[in-house]
Design a protein around this motif. Structure first.
Motif, mmCIF file in Angstrom:
data_model
loop_
_atom_site.group_PDB
_atom_site.id
_atom_site.type_symbol
_atom_site.label_atom_id
_atom_site.label_comp_id
_atom_site.label_asym_id
_atom_site.label_seq_id
_atom_site.Cartn_x
_atom_site.Cartn_y
_atom_site.Cartn_z
ATOM 1 N N ILE A 8 44.769 32.789 27.246
ATOM 2 C CA ILE A 8 45.790 33.702 26.483
ATOM 3 C C ILE A 8 46.446 32.015 26.503
ATOM 4 N N PRO A 9 47.756 32.330 28.240
ATOM 5 C CA PRO A 9 48.592 31.293 28.447
ATOM 6 C C PRO A 9 47.670 29.657 28.516
ATOM 7 N N ILE A 10 46.777 29.411 28.493
ATOM 8 C CA ILE A 10 46.234 28.422 28.584
ATOM 9 C C ILE A 10 46.288 27.316 26.940
ATOM 10 N N PHE A 11 45.739 28.669 26.141
ATOM 11 C CA PHE A 11 46.059 28.357 25.104
ATOM 12 C C PHE A 11 47.523 27.920 24.268
ATOM 13 N N VAL A 12 48.321 28.566 24.685
ATOM 14 C CA VAL A 12 50.224 28.976 24.849
ATOM 15 C C VAL A 12 50.274 27.268 25.688
ATOM 16 N N ALA A 13 50.132 27.356 26.664
ATOM 17 C CA ALA A 13 50.498 25.412 27.078
ATOM 18 C C ALA A 13 49.917 24.570 26.442
ATOM 19 N N LEU A 14 48.767 24.822 25.771
ATOM 20 C CA LEU A 14 47.786 23.394 25.071
ATOM 21 C C LEU A 14 48.816 23.363 23.977
ATOM 22 N N LEU A 15 48.836 24.196 22.911
ATOM 23 C CA LEU A 15 49.761 24.070 22.155
ATOM 24 C C LEU A 15 51.057 23.848 21.949
ATOM 25 N N ALA A 16 52.005 23.993 22.728
ATOM 26 C CA ALA A 16 52.934 23.597 23.038
ATOM 27 C C ALA A 16 52.854 22.558 23.306
ATOM 28 N N TRP A 17 52.155 21.722 24.221
ATOM 29 C CA TRP A 17 52.082 20.652 24.157
ATOM 30 C C TRP A 17 52.259 19.841 23.038
ATOM 31 N N ILE A 18 50.572 20.613 22.556
ATOM 32 C CA ILE A 18 50.622 19.424 20.833
ATOM 33 C C ILE A 18 51.776 19.654 19.713
ATOM 34 N N LEU A 19 51.987 20.789 20.165
ATOM 35 C CA LEU A 19 53.411 20.774 18.170
ATOM 36 C C LEU A 19 54.428 21.017 18.771
ATOM 37 N N LEU A 39 27.604 42.951 35.475
ATOM 38 C CA LEU A 39 28.263 41.287 35.691
ATOM 39 C C LEU A 39 27.179 40.345 35.731
ATOM 40 N N SER A 40 26.847 39.422 35.381
ATOM 41 C CA SER A 40 26.280 37.679 35.700
ATOM 42 C C SER A 40 27.176 36.819 36.585
ATOM 43 N N LEU A 41 25.614 35.529 37.483
ATOM 44 C CA LEU A 41 27.050 35.069 37.492
ATOM 45 C C LEU A 41 27.426 34.095 36.847
ATOM 46 N N PHE A 42 27.387 34.075 35.418
ATOM 47 C CA PHE A 42 27.608 33.217 34.885
ATOM 48 C C PHE A 42 29.706 33.844 35.019
ATOM 49 N N HIS A 43 29.235 35.086 34.642
ATOM 50 C CA HIS A 43 31.089 35.701 34.528
ATOM 51 C C HIS A 43 31.700 35.501 35.979
ATOM 52 N N LEU A 44 31.480 35.215 36.627
ATOM 53 C CA LEU A 44 31.372 35.271 38.137
ATOM 54 C C LEU A 44 32.183 34.169 38.210
ATOM 55 N N VAL A 45 31.102 32.740 38.123
ATOM 56 C CA VAL A 45 31.663 30.903 37.909
ATOM 57 C C VAL A 45 32.628 31.061 36.718
ATOM 58 N N GLY A 46 32.705 31.397 35.083
ATOM 59 C CA GLY A 46 33.647 31.001 34.186
ATOM 60 C C GLY A 46 34.950 31.851 34.592
ATOM 61 N N GLY A 47 34.550 32.679 35.380
ATOM 62 C CA GLY A 47 35.953 33.883 35.048
ATOM 63 C C GLY A 47 36.709 33.094 36.691
ATOM 64 N N SER A 48 35.874 32.609 37.845
ATOM 65 C CA SER A 48 36.785 32.069 38.541
ATOM 66 C C SER A 48 37.248 30.532 38.384
ATOM 67 N N LEU A 49 36.894 29.740 37.322
ATOM 68 C CA LEU A 49 37.589 28.704 36.602
ATOM 69 C C LEU A 49 38.271 29.183 36.225
ATOM 70 N N ILE A 50 38.028 29.709 35.375
ATOM 71 C CA ILE A 50 39.359 30.446 34.236
ATOM 72 C C ILE A 50 40.565 30.983 35.274
ATOM 73 N N LEU A 51 40.537 31.688 35.976
ATOM 74 C CA LEU A 51 40.961 31.927 37.505
ATOM 75 C C LEU A 51 42.289 31.210 37.521
ATOM 76 N N GLY A 52 41.221 30.362 38.357
ATOM 77 C CA GLY A 52 41.881 29.200 39.272
ATOM 78 C C GLY A 52 42.407 28.007 37.840
ATOM 79 N N GLY A 53 42.352 27.973 36.900
ATOM 80 C CA GLY A 53 42.782 27.639 35.782
ATOM 81 C C GLY A 53 44.081 27.201 34.786
ATOM 82 N N LEU A 54 44.365 29.250 35.684
ATOM 83 C CA LEU A 54 45.361 29.457 35.559
ATOM 84 C C LEU A 54 46.315 29.229 35.918
ATOM 85 N N ILE A 55 46.509 29.539 37.914
ATOM 86 C CA ILE A 55 46.972 29.612 37.943
ATOM 87 C C ILE A 55 47.843 27.825 38.814
ATOM 88 N N LEU A 56 46.994 26.698 38.007
ATOM 89 C CA LEU A 56 47.055 25.623 37.941
ATOM 90 C C LEU A 56 48.135 25.217 36.827
#
Length: 310
Positions: free
Chosen positions: A107-118, A275-292
């Motif tokens: 959700i924070p990513i979508f908020v930031a993206l839409l705030a940038w666009i709109l 939990l599958s590997l894609f959950h761990l990989v995807g979750g790590s990317l999402i968490l890292g993206g949120l922090i950045l």
């Protein structure tokens, strides 16, 4: 050393993402007994019944403000109360609680993206990188780690519906900033739920009469509805706002990152999900993206902390 009020705020903030995670897990576990639109509509009717004795005096007292901002209130209630939760419950029909929680965490990513666009918000390179990283994480979760799922358009419908839910919440957050309604928190929540339930009513009746046929009222169906109304609805809202006022919006916003962690554990225990590997990989990317995306923009963190899920 934190004061007693701050200590209670931290306890509430630890519980709030647990309630949000429980929203996804309980929805996934009961969606076979309660149709999604029935789940969403009756959740809000029950929440309104509990809140109205406390919120009605504020609605009457601020009726001129409400009348003046009625268009904004309807738009905000449609995207948040009506659309977001209905889509989340619809997603629970065909995807896992873990996937719902991971996509919801963006959700924070979508908020930031839409705030940038709109709204034309300025974005720093680190924020752009964070948004990109989180989007890759979402795609990893949707594709279940298999690129052919995306290229062959074979993604689970529930994952795509959940992306739509998160997009609606992003629109709500941006609209809330552009069309702020000057009401106290309890009054705003009560009128949001009231208007959102009215928006849902014709959709719910159409589904009831022509599609789902509703559900049987029993302990199996009533208890989940009460949980939805009380815990992820009213208590989460109260705890979150107390946290914002006690320890500040930036610190408060960090606690929402606990939601997918809680959801994964609860889904494993109660739903037998794994939990599958894609959950761990995807979750790590999402968490890292949120922090950045959020660490270097304090105004955005303040906005994010004030737009918690109803």
């Amino acid at each position: 050393m934190p004061t007693s009020g701050q200590s209670l705020a931290y306890i509430g903030l630890v519980l709030t993402p647990l309630f949000w995670a429980g929203n996804a897990v309980v929805a996934r576990g009961t969606v076979g007994d309660i149709p999604p639109l029935s789940m969403s509509f009756w959740r809000w009717v029950l929440a309104l019944a509990i809140l109205l004795p406390f919120g009605l005096p504020g609605i009457l007292r601020h009726r001129r403000v409400i009348r003046a901002h009625l268009g904004s209130i309807v738009a905000l209630a449609t995207f948040s109360v009506a659309a977001f939760n209905s889509l989340l419950y619809a997603a629970a029909m065909t995807t896992t609680a873990t996937n719902i929680a991971l996509i919801n965490a963006t959700i924070p990513i979508f908020v930031a993206l839409l705030a940038w666009i709109l709204l034309g918000d300025r974005t720093r390179p680190t924020q752009v990188a964070g948004i990109g990283m989180a989007i890759v994480g979402i795609l990893c979760v949707i594709a279940r780690g298999d690129l052919s799922v995306l290229t062959g358009l074979q993604a689970q419908s529930g994952d795509l519906i959940m992306v739509g839910a998160v997009f609606c919440w992003g629109l709500f957050s941006v609209l809330l900033r552009r069309q702020a309604v000057p009401l106290p928190a309890l009054t705003f929540l009560t009128i949001q739920i009231l208007v959102g339930a009215l928006v849902l009513l014709p959709v719910y009746l159409t589904d009831l009469l022509f599609f789902s046929g509703g559900f049987e009222v029993s302990q199996t169906t009533l208890l989940p509805l009460l949980f939805f109304a009380i815990f992820p609805g009213i208590l989460a809202y109260a705890f979150w706002n107390h946290g914002v006022h006690s320890i500040g919006p930036s610190r408060t916003a960090i606690f929402m990152y606990l939601t997918p962690v809680y959801a994964s554990v609860l889904a494993i225990i109660f739903l037998g999900e794994s939990l599958s590997l894609f959950h761990l990989v995807g979750g790590s990317l999402i968490l890292g993206g949120l922090i950045l995306a959020t660490q270097s923009k304090r105004p955005f963190q303040r906005q994010l902390a004030r737009t918690q899920q109803p």
